[in-house]
Design a protein around this motif. Structure first.
Motif, PDB file in Angstrom:
ATOM      1  N   GLU A   1       1.003  -1.035   0.874  1.00 26.10           N
ATOM      2  CA  GLU A   1      -0.065   0.238   0.117  1.00 26.10           C
ATOM      3  C   GLU A   1       0.019   1.223  -0.179  1.00 26.10           C
ATOM      4  O   GLU A   1       1.417   1.284   0.926  1.00 26.10           O
TER       5      GLU A   1
ATOM      6  N   THR B   1      -2.727  -0.163  -4.064  1.00 24.88           N
ATOM      7  CA  THR B   1      -2.869  -1.260  -3.336  1.00 24.88           C
ATOM      8  C   THR B   1      -2.569  -2.338  -4.403  1.00 24.88           C
ATOM      9  O   THR B   1      -3.482  -1.909  -5.559  1.00 24.88           O
TER      10      THR B   1
ATOM     11  N   GLY C   1      -8.145  -8.131  -9.385  1.00 19.97           N
ATOM     12  CA  GLY C   1      -8.676  -7.085  -8.646  1.00 19.97           C
ATOM     13  C   GLY C   1      -7.335  -6.838  -7.495  1.00 19.97           C
ATOM     14  O   GLY C   1      -7.356  -6.670  -6.723  1.00 19.97           O
ATOM     15  N   ASP C   2      -6.133  -7.691  -8.385  1.00 20.34           N
ATOM     16  CA  ASP C   2      -5.316  -7.489  -7.230  1.00 20.34           C
ATOM     17  C   ASP C   2      -4.124  -6.105  -7.261  1.00 20.34           C
ATOM     18  O   ASP C   2      -3.131  -5.894  -6.824  1.00 20.34           O
TER      19      ASP C   2
ATOM     20  N   ARG D   1      -5.178  -1.851  -7.172  1.00 23.75           N
ATOM     21  CA  ARG D   1      -6.347  -1.549  -6.849  1.00 23.75           C
ATOM     22  C   ARG D   1      -5.925   0.782  -7.003  1.00 23.75           C
ATOM     23  O   ARG D   1      -4.870   0.202  -6.541  1.00 23.75           O
TER      24      ARG D   1
ATOM     25  N   TYR E   1      -2.409  -6.430  -4.152  1.00 23.37           N
ATOM     26  CA  TYR E   1      -2.481  -7.116  -3.260  1.00 23.37           C
ATOM     27  C   TYR E   1      -1.179  -8.452  -4.347  1.00 23.37           C
ATOM     28  O   TYR E   1      -0.748  -8.648  -5.480  1.00 23.37           O
TER      29      TYR E   1
ATOM     30  N   ASP F   1      -7.776   3.052  -4.977  1.00 21.24           N
ATOM     31  CA  ASP F   1      -8.220   4.137  -4.625  1.00 21.24           C
ATOM     32  C   ASP F   1      -8.452   5.704  -3.796  1.00 21.24           C
ATOM     33  O   ASP F   1      -7.143   6.450  -3.710  1.00 21.24           O
TER      34      ASP F   1
ATOM     35  N   GLN G   1      -5.097  -5.988 -12.740  1.00 21.48           N
ATOM     36  CA  GLN G   1      -6.306  -5.103 -12.031  1.00 21.48           C
ATOM     37  C   GLN G   1      -7.761  -5.705 -12.346  1.00 21.48           C
ATOM     38  O   GLN G   1      -8.496  -5.433 -11.812  1.00 21.48           O
TER      39      GLN G   1
END
Length: 1043
Positions: A164, A232, A217-218, A220, A234, A222, A214
């Motif tokens: 992050e 972020t 969802g790995d 992001r 992951y 925000d 992306q």
């Protein structure tokens, strides 16, 4: 710069069409940040002379907007003023020539003092001055407020951890601007890799290296605050190692609607280290098949499976029958042995590293001696401090054996078709099957030949050549646009697909296959050829499958609502079918249906006779669903006359292969019964009865309340009626039309009622009739008639309902009379030739607006012959009007003996005085006044409200030589006393006479009052008695004048 060049090119074309010189600059105002690089373009058109024009740039500073400050010129090095000379020489400001007649002014580092109005001037090269030679624009310099900050840090992560990072972006620009944010990863001197970005239009997209992650969802981005965004990641990979930083740009929209990045800044970076979790690796070897034919290619793939491969070192070696073919070190440079090195040099073999994990051995043309076992070996190596490599673990997969067989020349060719009878305008396939199936690298050419129906000759239609090309015959050009040819990868089978079949494609087909061999000197040798069987193709017309829904339905709706009509095609012959839809309506009075609308198969509209006659053109809306099988006709703003039975007539049309439409079938739908009715009547007017009593001249308001109506959009007309006492029929007072126009009835037209009426609607549904200055004639029973009007779909108003309100009984009364006149009696004695006043005092009145009519009377007793009768009967008096003054201040004529002796005075609004001048003996007597009170009604007509009589004033006029007789005769009581009781009271009488004479003298003096002013009223009568006077006292008035 890229966006300016098309604009300049378009301006160049425009300039060529103009006949005069025109200078154009970039549209302003432009907002640019301090310290940024700015370009301004300038273009000249319509000029004469050389193609290369010169340009001079100047500025007009805000501090001196009338003074030109020269900046730079393309022709004169000495053109700049001193404040710009150093920046021009140092290339801080320069002119870039885009074309001969177009330039760009560059300001490499914008300063606050560069703000102002810029002028681009072109020196004249024309034969005469004609046009504009300069143009101006404004440049506004604003502070660079963009701030991009991130925490500089070093993060040590383990593979599969999460990362992050936050970046804060802020600005304080007064102008409207957008912000774009992007995150990058950089390793050393490598080019930065975009991770993810948010554009100025708020579009989120990932870079190519992170797009897949992306999507899962790995990765992001925000927004976690007003100015903070968070990256972020992951499931970290070892490849994610590097420096991460964010970059932001501030964009502003120029007057030409294009966006410009005023400022672009990056934050400090965060160093991220990712530790791999596994050092083990495995190797596997893959190839497509195990059996090959001479000349066919083969590819072996050695696949390495390990963690963090880019950060590790591996070497690869290839072996054939346990003999080394080639090897690749960590630098991926192949080293081959002598035999395979020669084949690699001839382009027959290749050893390469396809990616970090995949290594390839490819033999392009196999030989019989290439049959055997193939394998690869992978060795991990470690780099020492000195830069040398040492071998560590080594692994190899199982051998893969392959067999290379010689090529056979014997083969057979068969032509087949699964659809020998095809439908007109549909497609059919022809296959040329070659057995055995040769691999794709074997040179085989296949030619399709065609014999049209009714012909005896075959012609080449299309050839799939030996090198994989397609060659079309020149006899059937039409085939090429509707024919596709393809060759299967796994065999030499050639498929011929013909779409939109027609009679021209009917006939016999056959294919010819030829087997070729390419020699070492690149020449070709035909080894064999075969011809297939004949295929006859018949083309049939399609059988219609058109079905239209026959379902019936009924619709009842209120006018002004839409009538939805549907026509559903349940099945059709072809997905490419087009439909012509004809809409009809059938009414009970008609024998056949009438055409409303027709939509042709080409979607053209044609209005029917019914639509033209009934004015439906503007109310029809036709739609076709996306699926194509549902047609809708909507009749907007339905009218009652639109009721009827509706149905559709569907025609199915197909496009022939010759691009001509033909009608295949037609069918009629079920009917839809439509009933259009007027809206239900919901008009309600308040029915409450009321009684209203008001005084004349008051303002009275009558209420008409509509408690409910049929439609909120309806219009109301209100008509007021009255039943007046004595009038058997109701009369129209006034009415308010639905257009809010006020009209007066016959009752209000002739009189003043029209000016006293006021009709208003202070709120929705409430109508008020106000009568100003009400009169007695306004009394009566009032009510209102409300009509509700609705707008039909043809924009015509019609009356839908009406309702009558309850009666409002209005009583207008005159005011109660309160007139009161002073009734007190008084006595007054005056000398002959003097004047005496007669006052008439009003103590109270009914209204301040009252007018008064005043009449003074002289009261005299009637003469009688018998004195005894006079005593027995009630005495009667004669009333003689002395003077009358009307309410309009008009005087009555003076009687004969009063003429010239009367004077009238109005001392106040309630006090009137009549003065009798030159009093004489005949004026002696009793006087009174009668007062009439008059009021004006609202129409200005005066009427008598009340009348009152005042008390009497006894006036005695004494002569100059007054005797006892006259004194006695002037007093009735004394007269009777003397004659009835003379003897018993004789002595008393003498004393009385003396006293009376003495008092009369005093009264004469007292009547003059103080300071010679006459008294108004004499409360105590003064009597003179004369024993010889046998008649009552007589009043006399002396001649005088009336003021």
């Amino acid at each position: 710069m890229r966006t300016l060049r098309p604009q300049l090119a378009s301006l160049l074309l425009l300039g060529m069409a103009l006949a005069q010189r025109q200078v154009t600059v970039q549209q302003g105002p432009l907002y640019r940040t301090e310290g940024s690089h700015v370009t301004l373009w300038c273009k000249v058109s319509g000029y004469q002379g050389p193609a290369e024009q010169n340009f001079q740039w100047s500025i007009y500073l805000p501090s001196a907007p009338e003074r030109e400050v020269q900046i730079v010129s393309t022709v004169d090095p000495s053109f700049p003023y001193a404040i710009y000379t150093q920046r021009v020489r140092g290339r801080g400001i320069y002119v870039e020539r885009v074309q001969g007649d177009a330039v760009l002014l560059h300001i490499t580092e914008l300063q606050d003092r560069d703000a102002g109005e810029y002028e681009c001037h072109t020196p004249n090269t024309d034969e005469r001055y004609f046009g504009s030679y300069s143009a101006k624009m404004n440049l506004v310099v604003i502070p660079d407020s963009l701030r991009v900050t991130a925490v500089p840090q070093t993060l040590n992560k383990v593979e599969h951890d999460s990362l992050e990072l936050k970046c804060e972006v802020s600005k304080s620009t007064a102008q409207h601007s957008h912000i774009s944010i992007a995150w990058y990863r950089q390793r050393g001197s490598e080019a930065p890799v975009e991770v993810i970005s948010l554009s100025r239009d708020f579009v989120l997209r990932a870079g190519s290296a992170y797009a897949q992650r992306q999507a899962t969802g790995d990765v992001r981005l925000d927004k976690v605050g007003e100015t903070t965004s968070k990256l972020t990641i992951y499931n970290l990979h070892p490849s994610d190692q590097g420096e991460f930083y964010c970059e932001a740009a501030e964009w502003i929209q120029d007057p030409d609607d294009s966006w410009y990045a005023m400022t672009r800044k990056r934050s400090q970076g965060a160093i991220v280290n990712v530790q791999a979790t596994d050092k083990e690796f495995s190797v596997r070897l893959e190839t497509e098949k195990r059996m090959y034919i001479v000349g066919e290619p083969v590819e072996f793939r050695c696949i390495l499976e390990a963690q963090n491969v880019p950060d590790r070192y591996f070497s690869i070696s290839w072996a054939f029958n346990s003999s080394l073919i080639a090897s690749l070190g960590p630098n991926a440079v192949p080293v081959l042995n002598n035999e395979f090195a020669q084949r690699e040099a001839l382009g027959q073999l290749k050893v390469a590293k396809e990616s970090d994990n995949v290594f390839v051995l490819k033999i392009y043309r196999l030989r019989l001696e290439d049959s055997g076992k193939y394998n690869c070996r992978v060795t991990e190596r470690e780099k020492t401090v000195t830069g040398d490599f040492i071998d560590k673990e080594s692994k190899r997969p199982k051998n893969i054996p392959i067999t290379v067989m010689p090529l056979k020349a014997g083969f057979a060719v068969t032509a087949i078709s699964r659809t020998p009878g095809v439908t007109y305008n549909e497609s059919f396939d022809l296959q040329c099957i070659i057995k055995p199936h040769y691999p794709s690298w074997v040179p085989v050419s296949v030619t399709w030949r065609f014999q049209p129906a009714g012909s005896t000759e075959f012609h080449d239609l299309v050839t799939f050549t030996r090198d994989g090309g397609v060659q079309w015959g020149d006899r059937y050009v039409g085939f090429r646009t509707r024919t596709a040819i393809e060759k299967a990868e796994s065999s030499n089978n050639v498929r011929l697909s013909i779409s939109r079949a027609s009679d021209t494609e009917a006939g016999k087909y056959q294919c010819v296959a030829e087997l070729w061999r390419k020699n070492y000197n690149s020449s070709w040798t035909r080894l064999a050829d075969r011809t297939s069987n004949l295929l006859e193709i018949r083309v049939l017309r399609p059988v219609t499958k058109l079905q239209v829904s026959k379902s019936k339905r009924s619709i009842t709706l209120v006018e002004n609502r839409p009538i939805p009509l549907n026509c559903s095609v349940k099945s059709q012959t072809s997905p490419d079918s087009h439909f012509a839809v004809l809409w009809y309506v059938h009414k009970p009075s008609d024998a056949d249906g009438k055409l409303i609308l027709k939509t042709t198969h080409s979607s053209a509209f044609e209005y029917g006779t019914y639509a033209e006659e009934e004015g439906l053109r503007g109310r029809l809306q036709f739609e076709r669903s996306a699926s194509g099988g549902l047609f809708s006709l909507t009749v907007q703003r339905a009218e009652v006359r639109d009721s009827g039975s509706y149905y559709c007539h569907v025609e199915e049309w197909l496009l022939s292969p010759n691009h001509a439409w033909y009608k295949l079938a037609e069918e009629v739908s079920g009917r839809t019964e439509v009933t259009v009715k007027q809206p239900d009547n919901r008009l309600q007017v308040n029915q409450t009865h009321k009684n209203i009593t008001v005084l004349e001249n008051d303002w009275v308001t009558l209420e008409c309340l509509v408690s409910n109506r049929t439609s909120p959009s309806s219009q109301l007309s209100v008509e007021w009626y009255v039943w007046r006492p004595g009038h058997p029929e109701k009369e129209v007072v006034a009415w308010l039309s639905r257009q809010s126009t006020l009209h007066y009835g016959d009752l209000a037209t002739p009189g003043d009622l029209r000016g006293r009426l006021h009709l208003e609607s202070p709120s929705l549904g409430l109508f008020l009739l106000s009568i100003q200055n009400a009169t007695v004639r306004d009394s009566g029973a009032y009510n209102c008639l409300v009509e509700e009007w609705l707008l039909d779909p043809s924009d015509r108003w019609y009356k839908r309902a009406e309702d009558i309100s309850g009666l409002i009984t209005l009583t207008v009364k005159q005011p109660d009379p309160t007139l009161q006149v002073d009734t007190a009696t008084a006595n007054l004695t005056v000398q002959e030739k003097e004047s005496f006043p007669l006052d008439c005092s009003i103590l109270s009145r009914s209204s301040p607006e009252s007018h008064f009519a005043v009449t003074w009377y002289s009261l005299r007793a009637k003469e009688a012959g018998d004195h005894a009768e006079q005593q027995e009967e009630e005495e009667e008096e004669e009333r003689e009007a002395v003077l009358s003054v009307g309410p309009d201040a008009v005087f009555s004529p003076e009687a004969g003996r009063w003429e010239g002796r009367l004077r009238f005075q109005r001392l106040s609004a309630v006090l009137f005085r009549l003065t009798v001048l030159q009093a004489g003996g005949a004026d002696t007597g009793n006087y009174s006044c009668r007062v009439e009170e008059w009021l004006a009604d609202p129409n200005g007509v005066w009427y008598r409200l009340a009348e009152e009589e005042s008390g009497t004033v006894a006036v005695h006029v004494q002569g100059a030589g007054s005797t006892l007789q006259s004194v006695i005769c002037s007093n009735d009581a004394l007269f009777y006393f003397v004659f009835f009781y003379p003897f018993p009271i004789f002595g008393i009488l003498i004393i009385t006479i003396l006293l009376v004479r003495f008092k009369s003298r005093n009264s004469s003096k007292n009547s003059e009052g103080k300071n010679g002013v006459p008294l108004l009223w004499i409360k105590e009568p003064h009597l003179n008695y004369s024993p010889t006077c046998l008649e009552p006292p007589v009043l006399s008035i002396h001649p005088g004048t009336m003021d």
